[in-house]
Design a protein around this motif. Structure first.
Motif, short mmCIF file in Angstrom:
data_model
loop_
_atom_site.label_atom_id
_atom_site.label_comp_id
_atom_site.label_asym_id
_atom_site.label_seq_id
_atom_site.Cartn_x
_atom_site.Cartn_y
_atom_site.Cartn_z
N CYS A 103 54.79 41.03 44.90
CA CYS A 103 53.96 40.60 43.77
C CYS A 103 54.75 39.64 42.90
CB CYS A 103 53.51 41.80 42.95
SG CYS A 103 52.60 41.30 41.48
N CYS A 157 55.16 41.39 39.09
CA CYS A 157 56.15 42.43 38.79
C CYS A 157 57.30 42.45 39.79
CB CYS A 157 55.47 43.80 38.73
SG CYS A 157 54.67 44.26 40.28
N CYS A 159 47.14 43.40 41.74
CA CYS A 159 48.32 44.24 41.94
C CYS A 159 48.06 45.63 41.32
CB CYS A 159 49.55 43.61 41.30
SG CYS A 159 50.99 44.68 41.34
N CYS A 216 50.97 46.02 38.32
CA CYS A 216 51.04 45.23 37.07
C CYS A 216 49.74 44.49 36.75
CB CYS A 216 52.20 44.24 37.14
SG CYS A 216 51.87 42.85 38.22
N HIS A 254 48.53 41.97 38.18
CA HIS A 254 48.56 40.53 38.49
C HIS A 254 47.38 40.22 39.42
CE1 HIS A 254 50.21 36.59 39.51
NE2 HIS A 254 49.96 36.87 40.77
ZN LIG Z 1 52.53 43.31 40.35
#
Ligand SMILES: [Zn+2]
Length: 291
Positions: free
Chosen positions: A37, A40, A56, A59, A61
């Motif tokens: 990712c 993170c 994600c 996090c 994302h």
């Molecule tokens: Zn992430």
């Protein structure tokens, strides 16, 4: 002598994951079980990522979604794909590091699409809508004559059938291989949207990572509501170009969704897993008859 030189990798990023340092962010790898990712830096199981709409799990994302995944996410089963028959004629016979025709062919093979756009008609929750979704993997989602005409047809369809229009933008901007022909699309789509506005048919634009250049400068900012996914890069010129021009360091988070919301350029930042419900509620509000 050519008047500009550009590393090939710049165009191809969206098409060939793994050949740039941030390629993992541009597309989710189609092979291998694990994805790193960019948000993170943790390693996530690809199946987990896909089950979570490419967000994600650690996090939040937002990885990219392709156009087909986006349509599947938003519309109920039984939607219909429309306006798909157009192909670029390469009006300038353009060649940079390689012929534009060759780029088109490769992008068509990789994505299975004729160009960087898909139009669909179907149900978004209880609402019949016209949906137009850009495909970033097709030459960076750039807008040439085919993308412009296909979006204009979606706008006209929305107006004639009186169905709300949703456009999901993902674009590096105008397609320079079509020169002025690509720039004309901005005016064409904006004109069609003005007619849609006169007809009082709602239009919502969903801006995803990235939405830049001539797309931001035309239809992506003309919605009755302009909403974005978290962390999306949204702008006209890129941050590096602006920094070099004004010779100043740009603030943290410049040109990201949250920054633009704070400055009043966007109406909302909506996480992907809440997007569909948000759109359904927004359409309920926009379609309510005036008192
Ligand atoms: Zn992430």
């Amino acid at each position: 002598m050519s008047w500009f030189k550009r590393e090939e990798v710049e165009y191809e990023r969206g098409l060939a994951p793994g050949n740039g340092s941030d390629a993992a962010e541009k597309t989710v790898r189609t092979e291998g079980l694990w994805v790193k990712c960019l948000g993170c830096r943790q390693t996530i199981w690809k199946a987990d990522l896909e089950a979570n709409l490419n967000i994600c799990t650690k996090c939040q994302h937002h990885f990219k979604l392709n156009a087909r995944q986006r349509i599947e996410m938003l519309l109920e089963p039984g939607y219909e794909l429309v306006d798909g028959g157009l192909r670029s004629t390469d009006p300038l016979n353009f060649v940079d590091v390689k012929p534009y025709k060759q780029r088109l062919r490769k992008a068509q093979e990789t994505t299975g699409l004729n160009d960087a756009i898909i139009n669909a008609v179907g149900l978004l929750g209880p609402h019949e809508v016209v949906l137009s979704v850009m495909e970033y993997r097709f030459i960076g989602g750039s807008m040439g004559a085919v993308v412009g005409e296909t979006i204009a047809r979606a706008v006209d369809r929305a107006r004639l059938e009186r169905k709300p229009l949703i456009v999901v933008a993902a674009s590096g901007g105008a397609r320079m291989m079509e020169g002025v022909v690509s720039l004309m699309q901005m005016a064409k789509i904006s004109t069609a949207l003005a007619q849609l506005d006169d007809a009082r048919v709602p239009y919502i634009c969903v801006l995803t990572d990235p939405t830049t250049g001539g797309v931001t400068a035309s239809f992506a900012m003309l919605g009755d509501l302009n909403i974005a996914e978290p962390g999306a890069l949204i702008g006209f010129a890129g941050p590096r170009v602006i920094e070099q021009t004004i010779r100043q360091k740009l603030p943290e988070g410049f040109q990201r969704s949250e920054f633009l919301l704070e400055k009043g350029f966007l109406d909302a930042v909506v996480p992907r897993n809440e997007m569909k419900n948000y759109l359904i509620r927004a359409l309920e509000f926009l379609k309510a008859p005036a008192e």
